[in-house]
Design a protein around this motif. Structure first.
Motif, PDB file in Angstrom:
ATOM      1  N   GLY A 117      -6.396   8.155  -7.041  1.00 32.60           N
ATOM      2  CA  GLY A 117      -7.100   7.340  -6.060  1.00 32.60           C
ATOM      3  C   GLY A 117      -8.592   7.615  -6.047  1.00 32.60           C
ATOM      4  O   GLY A 117      -9.083   8.602  -6.620  1.00 32.60           O
ATOM      5  N   ALA A 118      -9.300   6.701  -5.379  1.00 32.33           N
ATOM      6  CA  ALA A 118     -10.761   6.788  -5.306  1.00 32.33           C
ATOM      7  C   ALA A 118     -11.218   8.155  -4.791  1.00 32.33           C
ATOM      8  O   ALA A 118     -12.183   8.728  -5.291  1.00 32.33           O
ATOM      9  CB  ALA A 118     -11.274   5.680  -4.392  1.00 32.33           C
ATOM     10  N   ARG A 119     -10.487   8.675  -3.824  1.00 30.93           N
ATOM     11  CA  ARG A 119     -10.903   9.949  -3.223  1.00 30.93           C
ATOM     12  C   ARG A 119     -10.709  11.134  -4.152  1.00 30.93           C
ATOM     13  O   ARG A 119     -11.221  12.219  -3.903  1.00 30.93           O
ATOM     14  CB  ARG A 119     -10.146  10.170  -1.898  1.00 30.93           C
ATOM     15  N   ARG A 172     -12.400  -0.753  -7.711  1.00 34.78           N
ATOM     16  CA  ARG A 172     -11.757  -1.030  -6.416  1.00 34.78           C
ATOM     17  C   ARG A 172     -12.790  -1.158  -5.291  1.00 34.78           C
ATOM     18  O   ARG A 172     -12.455  -1.046  -4.121  1.00 34.78           O
ATOM     19  CB  ARG A 172     -10.702   0.032  -6.079  1.00 34.78           C
ATOM     20  N   HIS A 189      -8.503  -3.397  -2.052  1.00 37.36           N
ATOM     21  CA  HIS A 189      -9.399  -2.385  -1.502  1.00 37.36           C
ATOM     22  C   HIS A 189     -10.856  -2.821  -1.659  1.00 37.36           C
ATOM     23  O   HIS A 189     -11.715  -2.402  -0.893  1.00 37.36           O
ATOM     24  CB  HIS A 189      -9.139  -1.030  -2.170  1.00 37.36           C
ATOM     25  N   GLU A 230      -2.307  -5.581  -3.243  1.00 42.53           N
ATOM     26  CA  GLU A 230      -1.351  -5.112  -2.240  1.00 42.53           C
ATOM     27  C   GLU A 230      -0.642  -6.312  -1.625  1.00 42.53           C
ATOM     28  O   GLU A 230      -1.291  -7.252  -1.149  1.00 42.53           O
ATOM     29  CB  GLU A 230      -2.075  -4.278  -1.183  1.00 42.53           C
ATOM     30  N   LYS A 235       0.102   9.242   0.585  1.00 43.69           N
ATOM     31  CA  LYS A 235      -1.034   8.414   0.958  1.00 43.69           C
ATOM     32  C   LYS A 235      -2.238   9.236   1.416  1.00 43.69           C
ATOM     33  O   LYS A 235      -2.124  10.046   2.340  1.00 43.69           O
ATOM     34  CB  LYS A 235      -0.632   7.474   2.111  1.00 43.69           C
ATOM     35  N   PRO A 236      -3.389   8.996   0.827  1.00 42.98           N
ATOM     36  CA  PRO A 236      -4.609   9.680   1.277  1.00 42.98           C
ATOM     37  C   PRO A 236      -5.223   8.917   2.444  1.00 42.98           C
ATOM     38  O   PRO A 236      -6.000   7.997   2.236  1.00 42.98           O
ATOM     39  CB  PRO A 236      -5.504   9.595   0.027  1.00 42.98           C
ATOM     40  N   ASP A 273      -9.057  -4.224  -8.502  1.00 47.61           N
ATOM     41  CA  ASP A 273      -8.289  -4.141  -7.262  1.00 47.61           C
ATOM     42  C   ASP A 273      -9.087  -4.830  -6.155  1.00 47.61           C
ATOM     43  O   ASP A 273      -9.917  -4.205  -5.492  1.00 47.61           O
ATOM     44  CB  ASP A 273      -8.041  -2.658  -6.929  1.00 47.61           C
ATOM     45  N   ASP A 279      -3.080  -0.461   5.421  1.00 51.63           N
ATOM     46  CA  ASP A 279      -3.877  -1.519   4.794  1.00 51.63           C
ATOM     47  C   ASP A 279      -3.349  -2.938   5.051  1.00 51.63           C
ATOM     48  O   ASP A 279      -3.463  -3.824   4.190  1.00 51.63           O
ATOM     49  CB  ASP A 279      -4.004  -1.254   3.279  1.00 51.63           C
ATOM     50  N   GLN A 325      -1.347   6.953 -10.594  1.00 54.64           N
ATOM     51  CA  GLN A 325      -2.627   6.470 -10.079  1.00 54.64           C
ATOM     52  C   GLN A 325      -3.412   7.647  -9.503  1.00 54.64           C
ATOM     53  O   GLN A 325      -2.874   8.453  -8.748  1.00 54.64           O
ATOM     54  CB  GLN A 325      -2.373   5.435  -8.978  1.00 54.64           C
ATOM     55  N   LYS A 380      -8.939   5.327 -10.540  1.00 58.88           N
ATOM     56  CA  LYS A 380      -9.766   4.451  -9.700  1.00 58.88           C
ATOM     57  C   LYS A 380     -11.178   4.987  -9.560  1.00 58.88           C
ATOM     58  O   LYS A 380     -11.383   6.209  -9.505  1.00 58.88           O
ATOM     59  CB  LYS A 380      -9.112   4.306  -8.330  1.00 58.88           C
ATOM     60  N   ARG A 400       3.748  -1.466  -7.631  1.00 57.65           N
ATOM     61  CA  ARG A 400       2.980  -0.336  -7.107  1.00 57.65           C
ATOM     62  C   ARG A 400       3.435  -0.006  -5.696  1.00 57.65           C
ATOM     63  O   ARG A 400       4.016  -0.850  -4.998  1.00 57.65           O
ATOM     64  CB  ARG A 400       1.477  -0.623  -7.093  1.00 57.65           C
ATOM     65  N   CYS A 404       0.873  -1.180   0.000  1.00 58.32           N
ATOM     66  CA  CYS A 404       0.000   0.000   0.000  1.00 58.32           C
ATOM     67  C   CYS A 404       0.905   1.224   0.000  1.00 58.32           C
ATOM     68  O   CYS A 404       0.760   2.107  -0.841  1.00 58.32           O
ATOM     69  CB  CYS A 404      -0.900  -0.023   1.236  1.00 58.32           C
ATOM     70  N   GLU A 421       0.412   6.743  -6.617  1.00 54.98           N
ATOM     71  CA  GLU A 421      -0.707   7.709  -6.552  1.00 54.98           C
ATOM     72  C   GLU A 421      -0.227   9.147  -6.490  1.00 54.98           C
ATOM     73  O   GLU A 421       0.671   9.501  -5.731  1.00 54.98           O
ATOM     74  CB  GLU A 421      -1.587   7.401  -5.321  1.00 54.98           C
TER      75      GLU A 421
HETATM   76  C1  PEP Z   1      -4.262   2.538  -2.746  1.00 54.58           C
HETATM   77  O1  PEP Z   1      -4.186   2.052  -3.889  1.00 54.58           O
HETATM   78  O2  PEP Z   1      -3.458   2.267  -1.836  1.00 54.58           O
HETATM   79  C2  PEP Z   1      -5.404   3.418  -2.442  1.00 54.58           C
HETATM   80  C3  PEP Z   1      -5.329   4.377  -1.528  1.00 54.58           C
HETATM   81  O3  PEP Z   1      -6.489   3.093  -3.177  1.00 54.58           O
HETATM   82  P1  PEP Z   1      -7.951   3.749  -3.232  1.00 54.58           P
HETATM   83  O4  PEP Z   1      -7.772   5.129  -3.782  1.00 54.58           O
HETATM   84  O5  PEP Z   1      -8.679   2.826  -4.143  1.00 54.58           O
HETATM   85  O6  PEP Z   1      -8.512   3.737  -1.833  1.00 54.58           O
END
Ligand code: PEP
Ligand code: MN
Length: 338
Positions: free
Chosen positions: A185-187, A238, A273, A299, A132-133, A270, A310, A183, A208, A127, A103, A165
């Motif tokens: 991310g989802a957020r 994801r 997640h 991951e 990190k979010p 993915d 994670d 990448q 994502k 990856r 992660c 990311e």
């Molecule tokens: C990740 O790939 O570690 C991640 C933060 O993914 P996601 O944006 O899908 O939560």
């Protein structure tokens, strides 16, 4: 609007059609397939007389696109998009890709051991998050650029490509030398300014699906990147948030065939997640390959239980090796290689 050219259309004929489209007030995006050139006209086409284009020489057919995503829609590239990387690796072709790593990048030992394992298993992509979010501001936020440098070094040593990311526009330039695929991310799936900026970058983007996003919203977000001229977009399912609490997210396997039908873009799954649980990752990875995923993103970590982020969904390296062997069998069963 979509203008499909005849198979033997000449460059002069194509140029003349592009000129006519520009004259009628649309932006033209061109894609040259194996057999045919397709021109997408994006902009106000309601008042444009399509028949006028049908009469131009070299034109096969003209359609109005009713879907809100013009460039991400299947019609723009009916044969599908294969994203090709600098070293020749591909995502979206006959071979199912493997994108694996922690992660978060934590230290040299961790990322080098992981890279060697990804390589040995036959994977092509390493990856690891450097930015990190995290839901909590007190949780580990990633090592930033020094971490990315470590991952790049580990990837180079093993002939792998890096996926990492990007959280905001200001990080893009510093990440460029060490990142083969950005990448989102989802957020950040609807961080439209970031998406527009990535449309200017000439490196693939793995986008994502947002935690509560519909597939249409995912495709519209990809349109932001493509409308800037970066057509190398890879979508990623994801998991989405639903009322189900047994898994961290609900892995929407059905999104894979839905995306395949609506869009030409490759779709990655993915399951890490998507489930949030190590014991369920292999089952969902196998289901995703069976459903037509173009790559699996998982991951993995040499000391998974102690991962800085994670941990619960992270596979140990031996579990990953075993999974890749199983995925190979599934891939062959659905007419693909791995
Ligand atoms: C990740 O790939 O570690 C991640 C933060 O993914 P996601 O944006 O899908 O939560
Ligand atoms: Mn993660």
């Amino acid at each position: 609007m979509i203008v499909a050219m005849q198979e033997r259309a000449t460059e002069d004929q194509i140029d003349a059609v592009i000129d006519a489209m520009v004259e009628s007030g649309v932006n033209v995006h061109r894609t040259t397939g194996a057999t045919q050139t397709i021109l997408a006209g994006v902009g106000p086409t309601a008042g444009v007389e399509l028949r006028r284009f049908e009469l131009l020489s070299g034109v096969l057919s003209v359609h109005r696109i009713t879907s809100p995503y013009k460039l991400a829609g299947r019609a723009f590239r009916p044969e599908g998009t294969v994203v090709e990387f600098a070293n020749g690796a591909k995502i979206g072709g006959e071979q199912v890709g493997i994108i694996a790593g922690p992660c978060a990048i934590e230290n040299r030992e961790q990322i080098f051991a992981t890279a060697a394992c990804v390589k040995a298993a036959g994977g092509g992509f390493l990856r690891g998050g450097a930015f990190k979010p995290r839901s909590s501001p007190y949780a580990f936020q990633g090592l930033g650029i020094p971490g990315l440098q470590l991952m790049h070094e580990a990837a180079e040593a093993n002939g792998l490509l890096t996926v990492s990311e990007v959280m905001e526009i200001s990080q893009i330039e510093a990440m460029l030398p060490y990142t083969d695929c950005f990448q989102v991310g989802a957020r950040n799936m609807q961080n439209f300014n970031l998406l527009r900026e990535l449309g200017q970058v000439r490196k693939p983007v793995l986008l994502k699906r947002g935690i509560a996003a519909t597939i249409e919203e995912l495709l519209l977000s990809s349109e932001y990147i493509m409308s800037g001229g970066n057509y190398d977009v890879i979508l990623c399912e994801r998991g989405i948030r639903t009322y189900e609490t047994s898994t961290r997210n609900t892995m929407d396997i059905a999104a894979i065939p839905v995306v395949k039908k609506l869009s030409h873009l490759p779709i990655v799954a993915d399951p890490s997640h998507g489930t949030g649980r190590r014991d369920m990752v292999p089952a969902m990875a196998k289901a995703a390959v069976a459903a037509g995923a173009d790559a699996i993103l998982v991951e993995i970590h040499p000391n998974a239980d102690k991962a800085a982020s994670d941990a619960a969904q992270t596979l140990y390296l031996d579990q990953f090796e075993k999974l890749v062997g199983e995925l190979r069998v599934i891939a062959a069963a659905v007419g693909r290689s791995l």
